[in-house]
Design a protein around this motif. Structure first.
Motif, PDB file in Angstrom:
ATOM      1  N   UNK A   1      -9.714   7.142  -3.597  1.00  0.00           N
ATOM      2  CA  UNK A   1     -10.696   6.529  -2.700  1.00  0.00           C
ATOM      3  C   UNK A   1     -11.595   5.577  -3.480  1.00  0.00           C
ATOM      4  N   UNK A   2     -12.000   6.010  -4.665  1.00  0.00           N
ATOM      5  CA  UNK A   2     -12.884   5.171  -5.489  1.00  0.00           C
ATOM      6  C   UNK A   2     -12.199   3.867  -5.865  1.00  0.00           C
ATOM      7  N   UNK A   3     -10.886   3.932  -6.099  1.00  0.00           N
ATOM      8  CA  UNK A   3     -10.153   2.722  -6.438  1.00  0.00           C
ATOM      9  C   UNK A   3     -10.203   1.721  -5.293  1.00  0.00           C
ATOM     10  N   UNK A   4     -10.083   2.214  -4.064  1.00  0.00           N
ATOM     11  CA  UNK A   4     -10.186   1.329  -2.911  1.00  0.00           C
ATOM     12  C   UNK A   4     -11.600   0.790  -2.769  1.00  0.00           C
ATOM     13  N   UNK A   5     -12.589   1.659  -3.046  1.00  0.00           N
ATOM     14  CA  UNK A   5     -13.987   1.231  -2.950  1.00  0.00           C
ATOM     15  C   UNK A   5     -14.283   0.071  -3.899  1.00  0.00           C
ATOM     16  N   UNK A   6     -13.687   0.119  -5.071  1.00  0.00           N
ATOM     17  CA  UNK A   6     -13.993  -0.875  -6.092  1.00  0.00           C
ATOM     18  C   UNK A   6     -13.202  -2.159  -5.928  1.00  0.00           C
ATOM     19  N   UNK A   7     -12.307  -2.175  -4.952  1.00  0.00           N
ATOM     20  CA  UNK A   7     -11.450  -3.343  -4.739  1.00  0.00           C
ATOM     21  C   UNK A   7     -11.900  -4.106  -3.504  1.00  0.00           C
ATOM     22  N   UNK A   8     -11.986  -5.407  -3.626  1.00  0.00           N
ATOM     23  CA  UNK A   8     -12.360  -6.252  -2.489  1.00  0.00           C
ATOM     24  C   UNK A   8     -11.119  -6.468  -1.633  1.00  0.00           C
ATOM     25  N   UNK A   9     -10.794  -5.462  -0.828  1.00  0.00           N
ATOM     26  CA  UNK A   9      -9.559  -5.474  -0.046  1.00  0.00           C
ATOM     27  C   UNK A   9      -9.538  -6.642   0.926  1.00  0.00           C
ATOM     28  N   UNK A  10     -10.662  -6.892   1.558  1.00  0.00           N
ATOM     29  CA  UNK A  10     -10.715  -7.926   2.598  1.00  0.00           C
ATOM     30  C   UNK A  10     -10.408  -9.309   2.041  1.00  0.00           C
ATOM     31  N   UNK A  11     -10.825  -9.579   0.811  1.00  0.00           N
ATOM     32  CA  UNK A  11     -10.631 -10.905   0.225  1.00  0.00           C
ATOM     33  C   UNK A  11      -9.492 -10.936  -0.796  1.00  0.00           C
ATOM     34  N   UNK A  12      -8.543 -10.050  -0.603  1.00  0.00           N
ATOM     35  CA  UNK A  12      -7.392  -9.976  -1.500  1.00  0.00           C
ATOM     36  C   UNK A  12      -6.623 -11.296  -1.519  1.00  0.00           C
ATOM     37  N   UNK A  13      -6.255 -11.737  -2.702  1.00  0.00           N
ATOM     38  CA  UNK A  13      -5.479 -12.959  -2.880  1.00  0.00           C
ATOM     39  C   UNK A  13      -4.087 -12.618  -3.405  1.00  0.00           C
ATOM     40  N   UNK A  14      -3.039 -12.853  -2.618  1.00  0.00           N
ATOM     41  CA  UNK A  14      -1.677 -12.568  -3.079  1.00  0.00           C
ATOM     42  C   UNK A  14      -1.342 -13.342  -4.353  1.00  0.00           C
ATOM     43  N   UNK A  15      -0.460 -12.776  -5.144  1.00  0.00           N
ATOM     44  CA  UNK A  15      -0.075 -13.383  -6.417  1.00  0.00           C
ATOM     45  C   UNK A  15       1.154 -14.268  -6.249  1.00  0.00           C
ATOM     46  N   UNK A  16       1.398 -15.061  -7.274  1.00  0.00           N
ATOM     47  CA  UNK A  16       2.636 -15.848  -7.393  1.00  0.00           C
ATOM     48  C   UNK A  16       2.860 -16.802  -6.224  1.00  0.00           C
ATOM     49  N   UNK A  17       1.778 -17.294  -5.648  1.00  0.00           N
ATOM     50  CA  UNK A  17       1.880 -18.261  -4.564  1.00  0.00           C
ATOM     51  C   UNK A  17       2.396 -17.700  -3.254  1.00  0.00           C
ATOM     52  N   UNK A  18       2.425 -16.381  -3.122  1.00  0.00           N
ATOM     53  CA  UNK A  18       2.933 -15.758  -1.899  1.00  0.00           C
ATOM     54  C   UNK A  18       2.012 -16.070  -0.726  1.00  0.00           C
ATOM     55  N   UNK A  19       2.634 -16.445   0.401  1.00  0.00           N
ATOM     56  CA  UNK A  19       1.878 -16.746   1.624  1.00  0.00           C
ATOM     57  C   UNK A  19       2.444 -15.868   2.745  1.00  0.00           C
ATOM     58  N   UNK A  20       1.642 -14.923   3.195  1.00  0.00           N
ATOM     59  CA  UNK A  20       2.078 -14.028   4.266  1.00  0.00           C
ATOM     60  C   UNK A  20       1.849 -14.678   5.627  1.00  0.00           C
ATOM     61  N   UNK A  21       2.811 -14.579   6.523  1.00  0.00           N
ATOM     62  CA  UNK A  21       2.556 -15.013   7.903  1.00  0.00           C
ATOM     63  C   UNK A  21       1.395 -14.224   8.492  1.00  0.00           C
ATOM     64  N   UNK A  22       0.641 -14.874   9.339  1.00  0.00           N
ATOM     65  CA  UNK A  22      -0.509 -14.221   9.974  1.00  0.00           C
ATOM     66  C   UNK A  22      -0.037 -13.420  11.184  1.00  0.00           C
ATOM     67  N   UNK A  23       0.757 -12.403  10.918  1.00  0.00           N
ATOM     68  CA  UNK A  23       1.333 -11.559  11.957  1.00  0.00           C
ATOM     69  C   UNK A  23       1.083 -10.102  11.591  1.00  0.00           C
ATOM     70  N   UNK A  24       1.388  -9.209  12.525  1.00  0.00           N
ATOM     71  CA  UNK A  24       1.182  -7.780  12.272  1.00  0.00           C
ATOM     72  C   UNK A  24       2.003  -7.310  11.076  1.00  0.00           C
ATOM     73  N   UNK A  25       3.258  -7.750  11.000  1.00  0.00           N
ATOM     74  CA  UNK A  25       4.099  -7.344   9.876  1.00  0.00           C
ATOM     75  C   UNK A  25       3.594  -7.938   8.570  1.00  0.00           C
ATOM     76  N   UNK A  26       3.198  -9.199   8.598  1.00  0.00           N
ATOM     77  CA  UNK A  26       2.661  -9.826   7.398  1.00  0.00           C
ATOM     78  C   UNK A  26       1.428  -9.102   6.882  1.00  0.00           C
ATOM     79  N   UNK A  27       0.540  -8.731   7.780  1.00  0.00           N
ATOM     80  CA  UNK A  27      -0.679  -8.016   7.397  1.00  0.00           C
ATOM     81  C   UNK A  27      -0.341  -6.655   6.801  1.00  0.00           C
TER      82      UNK A  27
END
Length: 423
Positions: free
Chosen positions: A236-262
């Motif tokens: 839980x603490x690991x999640x607390x310390x991570x800015x999950x909402x502003x996560x930036x994918x690595x290696x130029x990955x671009x997720x579709x803005x869909x339920x599966x992508x999320x």
């Protein structure tokens, strides 16, 4: 005295089952903060499963384009691998099978032999009910509706060790899928941002989840809390310390803005955070294409485009973790060989699935599909099931996760594997 495994099943997950929509409760945050030693979890092999709910048309996703029977059966849906026509051509995989043009993101992975396809896969139970077929596939017992556990939950129990973290088996869905029902710990997380976790399948755990944290702790041995509570707090603490909402994918990955992508983006986050994830699940809907299915454009094209682009974004994002991850798709059944009168296809039998990973026997369309003449069709209308889904699921679980007890994983199955994983 409550056992460690018993606590994890009924108590440890109840800590998270309360639902943390308003953030981490002060009680839990304080306990987590008091632990000054932070220890990341050891990297483990991870299996990711995607259920395509609604029954994907495997003959359109991966088309045996040299089969004149299929061309005649689908006058407005059939796609060719030939270039220069009025529709986008299929991507020729091996001279016989062609990948739908909207799945072009998969082509490099197939050529790199990291992506395998199994065609003619399905259940030996010939039901064409979505609910029943999904239930049978997720339970892993195609002729037994009374099975209380799901095959992924049994897989968790066969990993050979207790969960040191509540994130060992996670479904990125709003509720726990049938695959995860059972006695072994698993959770459903609708969103890492909200951290709203639900649990089902264990009456004791569900009842305890309704109690306050203090009530839960008062029922648990102090020594046991020191052993299991710290690990849960660390996660839980690991999640607390991570800015999950502003996560930036690595290696130029671009997720579709869909339920599966999320969902896949959040699974990638859990993988890279080393919170002890070993089995992950999510789902994709909209595959029940009775009407206006389309060919190179339309509903089906949009769905397979989303599926392939989401998976490739996930694969690129996890980067250095690729050798530890195998991803597998599944769908309850396929569609009829003949198109119907409304430009769609109806409930059929066999379909295909996709398996991606470093230890996959890729670059091959596995399975046995005979020419689609009427005499070769199941019930004179459907692509016959020539590969039992359990032969593939068990092989992936065995080769990747080291699970070899097929009698427990799939109790009623005695078949053979097809070589979709490297030996």
């Amino acid at each position: 005295m409550v056992s460690r495994r018993g606590f994890l099943r009924s108590g440890g997950l109840a800590l998270l089952g309360v639902g943390l929509m308003g953030g981490i409760p002060a009680f839990l945050a304080e306990a987590a903060a008091s632990d000054k030693i932070f220890r990341p979890y050891k990297k483990k092999k991870i299996m990711v499963c995607i259920f395509q709910r609604g029954a994907m048309d495997g003959l359109m996703a991966v088309t045996p384009f040299t089969d004149e029977n299929l061309k005649a059966a689908r006058p407005t849906l059939f796609l060719s691998a030939a270039k220069g026509g009025n529709t986008k051509p299929l991507i020729d995989l091996d001279g016989r099978f062609g990948l739908h043009p909207s799945m072009s993101a998969f082509e490099p992975l197939f050529k790199d032999k990291r992506l395998a396809i199994v065609h003619g896969i399905g259940s030996p139970n010939n039901t064409r009910s979505h609910f029943d077929a999904q239930d049978y596939m997720e339970a892993g017992t195609p002729f037994n509706k009374g099975t209380s556990s799901g095959w992924l939950n049994r897989a968790v129990g066969l990993l050979g060790h207790d969960a040191a973290t509540p994130f060992q088996a996670v479904s990125l869905t709003s509720s726990l899928p049938r695959s995860f029902y059972g006695d072994n710990p698993s959770v459903a997380i609708s969103s890492l941002q909200d951290f709203a976790i639900q649990m089902r399948g264990n009456p004791v755990g569900a009842n305890m989840a309704a109690k306050s944290f203090e009530d839960l702790y008062s029922q648990t041995a102090t020594g046991l809390l020191k052993e299991t509570g710290k690990e849960s707090f660390d996660a839980v603490k690991m999640l607390q310390k991570t800015d999950v909402r502003n996560y930036q994918p690595a290696n130029g990955a671009v997720y579709p803005n869909t339920a599966l992508g999320t969902a896949l983006k959040q699974i990638a986050q859990l993988i890279k955070m080393d919170v002890g994830l070993e089995v992950a699940f999510t789902e994709s809907g909209g595959w029940d294409t009775h009407f206006n299915q389309g060919s190179d454009n339309g509903i089906f094209a949009r769905n397979v485009n989303d599926l392939s682009n989401c998976i490739v974004a996930f694969w690129n994002d996890i980067g250095a973790y690729q050798d530890d991850v195998t991803l597998m798709t599944m769908t309850e059944f396929g569609r009829t060989v003949h198109q119907n009168g409304t430009g769609g296809t109806d409930h059929g039998r066999a379909s295909c699935n996709f398996i991606l990973g470093g230890d996959v026997n890729g670059g091959i369309v596995h399975g046995d599909i005979k020419p689609l003449s009427v005499n070769n069709l199941e019930d004179g209308r459907d692509l016959a099931v020539t590969t039992d889904f359990r032969s593939v699921f068990s092989e992936v679980a065995d080769r990747h996760l080291g699970i070899s007890n097929d009698k427990v994983l799939f109790p009623d199955w005695t078949g053979k594997r097809i070589g979709v994983m490297r030996s």
